[in-house]
Scaffold this motif. Structure first.
Motif, PDB file in Angstrom:
ATOM      1  N   ARG A 165      -0.395 -12.255   3.765  1.00 49.33           N
ATOM      2  CA  ARG A 165      -1.561 -12.699   4.531  1.00 49.33           C
ATOM      3  C   ARG A 165      -1.230 -13.968   5.295  1.00 49.33           C
ATOM      4  N   PRO A 166      -1.644 -14.052   6.558  1.00 50.71           N
ATOM      5  CA  PRO A 166      -1.390 -15.260   7.340  1.00 50.71           C
ATOM      6  C   PRO A 166      -2.092 -16.477   6.731  1.00 50.71           C
ATOM      7  N   VAL A 167      -1.506 -17.646   6.937  1.00 56.25           N
ATOM      8  CA  VAL A 167      -2.055 -18.895   6.406  1.00 56.25           C
ATOM      9  C   VAL A 167      -2.351 -19.832   7.571  1.00 56.25           C
ATOM     10  N   ARG A 168      -3.552 -20.412   7.551  1.00 57.26           N
ATOM     11  CA  ARG A 168      -3.930 -21.436   8.533  1.00 57.26           C
ATOM     12  C   ARG A 168      -4.285 -22.701   7.764  1.00 57.26           C
ATOM     13  N   ILE A 169      -3.665 -23.797   8.150  1.00 54.26           N
ATOM     14  CA  ILE A 169      -3.950 -25.090   7.517  1.00 54.26           C
ATOM     15  C   ILE A 169      -4.815 -25.886   8.478  1.00 54.26           C
ATOM     16  N   GLU A 170      -5.987 -26.276   8.018  1.00 49.80           N
ATOM     17  CA  GLU A 170      -6.866 -27.154   8.791  1.00 49.80           C
ATOM     18  C   GLU A 170      -6.695 -28.552   8.212  1.00 49.80           C
ATOM     19  N   LEU A 171      -5.949 -29.364   8.913  1.00 52.47           N
ATOM     20  CA  LEU A 171      -5.545 -30.679   8.420  1.00 52.47           C
ATOM     21  C   LEU A 171      -6.286 -31.780   9.162  1.00 52.47           C
ATOM     22  N   GLY A 172      -7.065 -32.566   8.430  1.00 50.15           N
ATOM     23  CA  GLY A 172      -7.749 -33.712   9.021  1.00 50.15           C
ATOM     24  C   GLY A 172      -6.797 -34.898   9.089  1.00 50.15           C
ATOM     25  N   VAL A 173      -6.507 -35.345  10.294  1.00 47.25           N
ATOM     26  CA  VAL A 173      -5.574 -36.461  10.482  1.00 47.25           C
ATOM     27  C   VAL A 173      -6.267 -37.599  11.226  1.00 47.25           C
ATOM     28  N   ARG A 174      -5.649 -38.770  11.131  1.00 44.23           N
ATOM     29  CA  ARG A 174      -6.185 -39.944  11.820  1.00 44.23           C
ATOM     30  C   ARG A 174      -5.407 -40.191  13.106  1.00 44.23           C
ATOM     31  N   THR A 199      -5.373 -36.211   5.231  1.00 43.48           N
ATOM     32  CA  THR A 199      -4.392 -37.226   4.860  1.00 43.48           C
ATOM     33  C   THR A 199      -5.091 -38.330   4.080  1.00 43.48           C
ATOM     34  N   ARG A 200      -4.315 -39.068   3.338  1.00 41.73           N
ATOM     35  CA  ARG A 200      -4.888 -40.192   2.579  1.00 41.73           C
ATOM     36  C   ARG A 200      -5.165 -41.342   3.541  1.00 41.73           C
ATOM     37  N   SER A 201      -6.379 -41.858   3.492  1.00 41.52           N
ATOM     38  CA  SER A 201      -6.778 -42.883   4.453  1.00 41.52           C
ATOM     39  C   SER A 201      -6.272 -44.270   4.071  1.00 41.52           C
ATOM     40  N   ARG A 202      -5.787 -44.460   2.861  1.00 44.45           N
ATOM     41  CA  ARG A 202      -5.333 -45.792   2.448  1.00 44.45           C
ATOM     42  C   ARG A 202      -3.905 -46.089   2.898  1.00 44.45           C
ATOM     43  N   ASN A 203      -3.130 -45.061   3.138  1.00 48.74           N
ATOM     44  CA  ASN A 203      -1.729 -45.263   3.479  1.00 48.74           C
ATOM     45  C   ASN A 203      -1.569 -45.575   4.961  1.00 48.74           C
ATOM     46  N   PRO A 204      -0.763 -46.579   5.306  1.00 50.94           N
ATOM     47  CA  PRO A 204      -0.499 -46.837   6.723  1.00 50.94           C
ATOM     48  C   PRO A 204       0.413 -45.753   7.290  1.00 50.94           C
ATOM     49  N   ALA A 205       0.311 -45.526   8.583  1.00 48.20           N
ATOM     50  CA  ALA A 205       1.144 -44.535   9.264  1.00 48.20           C
ATOM     51  C   ALA A 205       2.057 -45.247  10.252  1.00 48.20           C
ATOM     52  N   SER A 206       3.247 -44.691  10.455  1.00 44.10           N
ATOM     53  CA  SER A 206       4.213 -45.285  11.378  1.00 44.10           C
ATOM     54  C   SER A 206       3.961 -44.798  12.786  1.00 44.10           C
ATOM     55  N   CYS A 207       4.049 -45.726  13.737  1.00 43.39           N
ATOM     56  CA  CYS A 207       3.878 -45.400  15.150  1.00 43.39           C
ATOM     57  C   CYS A 207       5.042 -44.511  15.593  1.00 43.39           C
ATOM     58  N   THR A 208       4.729 -43.498  16.391  1.00 47.14           N
ATOM     59  CA  THR A 208       5.772 -42.601  16.880  1.00 47.14           C
ATOM     60  C   THR A 208       6.569 -43.220  18.018  1.00 47.14           C
ATOM     61  N   GLY A 209       6.086 -44.328  18.555  1.00 44.46           N
ATOM     62  CA  GLY A 209       6.815 -44.990  19.637  1.00 44.46           C
ATOM     63  C   GLY A 209       7.762 -46.070  19.150  1.00 44.46           C
ATOM     64  N   CYS A 210       7.270 -46.964  18.288  1.00 42.24           N
ATOM     65  CA  CYS A 210       8.092 -48.102  17.853  1.00 42.24           C
ATOM     66  C   CYS A 210       8.420 -48.076  16.362  1.00 42.24           C
ATOM     67  N   GLY A 211       7.709 -47.277  15.576  1.00 41.53           N
ATOM     68  CA  GLY A 211       7.978 -47.179  14.147  1.00 41.53           C
ATOM     69  C   GLY A 211       7.236 -48.199  13.296  1.00 41.53           C
ATOM     70  N   MET A 212       6.426 -49.051  13.908  1.00 39.21           N
ATOM     71  CA  MET A 212       5.684 -50.066  13.161  1.00 39.21           C
ATOM     72  C   MET A 212       4.494 -49.426  12.441  1.00 39.21           C
ATOM     73  N   ALA A 213       4.273 -49.825  11.189  1.00 36.65           N
ATOM     74  CA  ALA A 213       3.173 -49.274  10.395  1.00 36.65           C
ATOM     75  C   ALA A 213       1.839 -49.835  10.887  1.00 36.65           C
ATOM     76  N   SER A 214       0.817 -48.972  10.861  1.00 37.83           N
ATOM     77  CA  SER A 214      -0.505 -49.374  11.317  1.00 37.83           C
ATOM     78  C   SER A 214      -1.573 -48.755  10.421  1.00 37.83           C
ATOM     79  N   GLU A 215      -2.670 -49.506  10.205  1.00 36.64           N
ATOM     80  CA  GLU A 215      -3.827 -49.013   9.457  1.00 36.64           C
ATOM     81  C   GLU A 215      -5.096 -49.042  10.306  1.00 36.64           C
ATOM     82  N   TRP A 216      -4.967 -49.430  11.564  1.00 38.50           N
ATOM     83  CA  TRP A 216      -6.104 -49.592  12.456  1.00 38.50           C
ATOM     84  C   TRP A 216      -6.499 -48.227  13.021  1.00 38.50           C
ATOM     85  N   VAL A 217      -7.590 -47.644  12.501  1.00 40.67           N
ATOM     86  CA  VAL A 217      -7.993 -46.282  12.831  1.00 40.67           C
ATOM     87  C   VAL A 217      -8.756 -46.245  14.148  1.00 40.67           C
ATOM     88  N   HIS A 218      -8.344 -45.349  15.019  1.00 43.52           N
ATOM     89  CA  HIS A 218      -9.029 -45.102  16.286  1.00 43.52           C
ATOM     90  C   HIS A 218     -10.072 -44.008  16.099  1.00 43.52           C
TER      91      HIS A 218
END
Length: 185
Positions: A53-62, A19-38
């Motif tokens: 052929r089967p496809v496997r996506i290895e997705l790096g997420v924050r 994922t792009r590290s510059r974009n804030p992500a929305s909290c799944t609990g309250c919906g507030m955007a956050s950029e504070w990476v754990h």
């Protein structure tokens, strides 16, 4: 999301992305955007087959902290719309395919059909996914009362049987009582 590499040399097509590290992500609990990476982690998703052929996506997420002090969630994982769903190891496209095959063919038949499509799932998994599919909404409509019909003079048509006490009269869905026209209400 940025695709970093695609490896199609083995029996499984492996797509590595992050994922792009510059974009804030929305909290799944309250919906507030956050950029504070754990932290960061790699999530493995199964996707629909490509060229048989089967496809496997290895997705790096924050994993991020929720910045809302009143939110019950302390940390949350970012989601990619259209690609990831919370707690799922399949993409929405593959999940819809598994559910559709499960609805039509159920357990063992569904597992066989999916194996033809190079999607390895057991009959138990197909049945458990089938049990998650919601029932379609039940709509009950009442047909308007029939208007009295004028009959031409002459011999009367044969009478339909009267319902006997203690029995129910069942009519086909979509038809009116004695009328053969489909009910459009």
């Amino acid at each position: 999301m940025v695709v970093t590499s695609v490896d199609a040399s083995g029996p499984v097509v492996v797509v590595q992305a992050r994922t792009r590290s510059r974009n804030p992500a929305s909290c799944t609990g309250c919906g507030m955007a956050s950029e504070w990476v754990h932290s960061r982690y790699v999530r493995q998703l199964a996707d629909a087959t490509v060229g048989g052929r089967p496809v496997r996506i290895e997705l790096g997420v924050r994993r991020l902290y929720c910045e809302n002090p009143t939110c019950a969630k302390v940390t949350f994982a970012e989601q990619v719309p259209g690609l990831t769903v919370r707690y799922q190891r399949r993409t929405p496209l593959l999940q819809q395919l598994v559910e559709a095959v499960g609805v039509v063919l159920a357990g063992r038949g569904g597992a066989r059909m999916l194996s033809i499509l190079n999607i390895a799932l057991s009959r138990s998994t197909v049945l458990s996914q089938l049990m998650r599919v919601p029932f379609p909404p039940l709509t009950v409509t009442a047909c308007p009362p029939r208007s009295p019909r004028l009959r031409p003079p002459g011999p009367s048509p044969p009478k339909q049987g009267k319902p006997m006490p203690g029995r129910l009269r069942v009519r086909l869905a979509g038809t009116r009582g004695g009328c053969s026209k489909p009910c459009t209400h």
